[in-house]
Design a protein around this motif. Structure first.
Motif, short mmCIF file in Angstrom:
data_model
loop_
_atom_site.label_atom_id
_atom_site.label_comp_id
_atom_site.label_asym_id
_atom_site.label_seq_id
_atom_site.Cartn_x
_atom_site.Cartn_y
_atom_site.Cartn_z
N PHE A 84 -4.98 7.62 6.29
CA PHE A 84 -4.86 6.00 6.73
C PHE A 84 -5.57 5.96 8.04
CE2 PHE A 84 -1.47 5.63 4.11
CZ PHE A 84 -1.54 4.33 3.38
N THR A 143 0.84 -1.12 0.07
CA THR A 143 -0.15 0.04 -0.05
C THR A 143 1.01 1.27 0.04
OG1 THR A 143 -1.72 -1.39 1.07
CG2 THR A 143 -1.96 1.10 1.07
N ILE A 163 2.57 1.93 10.49
CA ILE A 163 2.67 2.71 9.29
C ILE A 163 4.28 3.37 9.38
CG2 ILE A 163 2.19 4.65 8.07
CD1 ILE A 163 -0.78 4.12 8.76
#
Length: 64
Positions: free
Chosen positions: A22, A10, A32
């Protein structure tokens, strides 16, 4: 069958310079940041992760 999106794929698919939101329900902010760090070690990617004043996620911008 339920499939969870792949974080590294992603992040790689983000457009350069376009901020993307996100949500915490999909990916934790710490995950992340760790994924962005992993990709930055390869010297091919650079990301900015912004989470200040965003209570349910973060904004990620691919710089390089």
């Amino acid at each position: 069958i339920v499939r969870k999106p792949a974080l590294l794929e992603t992040l790689k698919a983000l457009e350069v310079g376009a901020p993307s939101r996100f949500y915490s329900k999909d990916f934790k902010t710490q995950s992340i940041r760790a994924g962005a760090c992993t990709l930055e070690k390869k010297k091919a990617y650079k990301f900015d992760v912004f989470e200040k004043d965003i209570k349910d996620g973060c904004i990620v911008t691919r710089i390089k």
